[in-house]
Design a protein around this motif. Structure first.
Motif, PDB file in Angstrom:
ATOM      1  N   GLN A 121       0.828  -1.210   0.000  1.00 39.33           N
ATOM      2  CA  GLN A 121       0.000   0.000   0.000  1.00 39.33           C
ATOM      3  C   GLN A 121       0.859   1.256   0.000  1.00 39.33           C
ATOM      4  O   GLN A 121       0.601   2.206  -0.744  1.00 39.33           O
ATOM      5  N   ARG A 122       1.867   1.248   0.855  1.00 37.41           N
ATOM      6  CA  ARG A 122       2.726   2.428   0.931  1.00 37.41           C
ATOM      7  C   ARG A 122       3.511   2.630  -0.357  1.00 37.41           C
ATOM      8  O   ARG A 122       3.673   3.763  -0.823  1.00 37.41           O
ATOM      9  N   ILE A 162      -1.539   6.748   5.277  1.00 36.41           N
ATOM     10  CA  ILE A 162      -0.221   6.751   4.658  1.00 36.41           C
ATOM     11  C   ILE A 162       0.237   8.172   4.372  1.00 36.41           C
ATOM     12  O   ILE A 162       1.385   8.536   4.651  1.00 36.41           O
ATOM     13  N   LEU A 163      -0.670   8.987   3.857  1.00 40.52           N
ATOM     14  CA  LEU A 163      -0.301  10.373   3.560  1.00 40.52           C
ATOM     15  C   LEU A 163       0.111  11.103   4.835  1.00 40.52           C
ATOM     16  O   LEU A 163       1.084  11.863   4.844  1.00 40.52           O
ATOM     17  N   GLU A 164      -0.619  10.833   5.911  1.00 39.15           N
ATOM     18  CA  GLU A 164      -0.281  11.482   7.176  1.00 39.15           C
ATOM     19  C   GLU A 164       1.094  11.018   7.663  1.00 39.15           C
ATOM     20  O   GLU A 164       1.915  11.816   8.117  1.00 39.15           O
ATOM     21  N   ASN A 196      -4.845  15.432  -4.927  1.00 41.65           N
ATOM     22  CA  ASN A 196      -5.563  15.291  -3.665  1.00 41.65           C
ATOM     23  C   ASN A 196      -5.768  13.801  -3.391  1.00 41.65           C
ATOM     24  O   ASN A 196      -5.410  12.949  -4.212  1.00 41.65           O
ATOM     25  N   ALA A 197      -6.337  13.506  -2.234  1.00 36.34           N
ATOM     26  CA  ALA A 197      -6.478  12.104  -1.844  1.00 36.34           C
ATOM     27  C   ALA A 197      -7.268  11.310  -2.873  1.00 36.34           C
ATOM     28  O   ALA A 197      -6.975  10.143  -3.143  1.00 36.34           O
ATOM     29  N   ASP A 198      -8.248  11.950  -3.462  1.00 33.07           N
ATOM     30  CA  ASP A 198      -9.092  11.257  -4.427  1.00 33.07           C
ATOM     31  C   ASP A 198      -8.313  10.884  -5.696  1.00 33.07           C
ATOM     32  O   ASP A 198      -8.456   9.778  -6.215  1.00 33.07           O
TER      33      ASP A 198
END
Lengths: 146, 146
Positions: free
Chosen positions: A20-21, A59-61, A36-38
């Motif tokens: 995932q990462r 993951i973004l955080e 963006n996240a989307d």
DNA sequence: TACTAAATAGGAATAATTCTTATATGAGAA
DNA sequence: TTCTCATATAAGAATTATTCCTATTTAGTA
């Protein structure tokens, strides 16, 4: 960047290597215009259709904490992400919401000298970002994202 | 600023004068630290307890269109509003999420000269805002808002 | 291989903002 | 002043980006 290079980035930041990462990292490197996240979700879902949205935010955080990426904000409602960590500024196109990185060492030097000379009372400067607002002459609708 | 002065601001911008708009304008002028919609709601509800939240968002959007105010975003999640329209930049305290206006004509002149000289290809600059990130030495918890 | 802390999936919850619609109102016209 | 109507507002439902929760899975290590 291939898998092992991406994995290296994670390892160097003391992060477990997970598919995932790696996928999110790859998306961040592939997508231009500060996704963006989307947009990241769309990208990773091509190869990982079950990757949960909550996981993307996690993951973004995590990447932000490790300073692998940086949050970029606009007047709009969602957070956008920037993987380029070299000193740079941002051009904001007001017509198409495109964000472009702007590199200029001369400008950085100018600002640094200026603020070395002209201190701000009681405030320690850690970072300076220019938001350069305007629009492109050769405005290209392909750049439009929304 | 009294009622008729506030009303004048609206009239000069071709906006109908309504008690709601005057109240929101007054709130924007009274509240420091770039209030968010909720802070504005709290303020106006003291005198106008029935003023709808949707109306506040409407009014803020209208004010933005008329360039009476400007939207400001931080890394946090909500929009904040800034009524000061004289050229200025923002100091962001990373510890307490305080935003302070930073005025410096010398800096503005410096930037203007710089970008007159060093044009950005195909891009028309309309505005330049510095985001100056850091923290206060005499960090005052009173400034903390969250 | 087995263990364990950490990461993820899946979906529910949260909350800032937007949308919808019926009602009210400001400002100009008569 | 009164009328008219485009515009503004109230109230609350709807939307949606983001966070939260928890059971399950997994990466890294011994």
């Amino acid at each position: 960047m291939n898998y092992s290079e991406l994995a290296n980035v994670l390892t160097q930041n003391n992060l477990k290597v997970t598919p995932q990462r790696v996928a999110v990292l790859e998306a961040l490197m592939s997508l231009k215009d500060h996704p963006n996240a989307d947009a990241i979700k769309e990208f990773v879902h091509k190869n990982h259709p079950n990757l949960a949205v909550g996981t993307i935010y996690n993951i973004l955080e995590t990447f932000c904490e490790k300073k692998i990426i940086r949050k970029v904000k606009t007047d709009r409602d969602f957070m956008r992400y920037d993987i380029e960590m070299h000193r740079h500024h941002h051009l904001y196109c007001e017509e198409c919401d495109y964000i472009e990185n702007y590199y200029d060492e001369e400008l950085d030097k100018l600002l640094q000298e200026y603020f070395n000379r002209k201190k701000i009372p009681n405030f320690n400067i850690k970072d300076i970002n220019l938001q350069i607002l305007g629009n492109y002459n050769d405005h290209n609708p392909i750049k439009k994202k929304y």
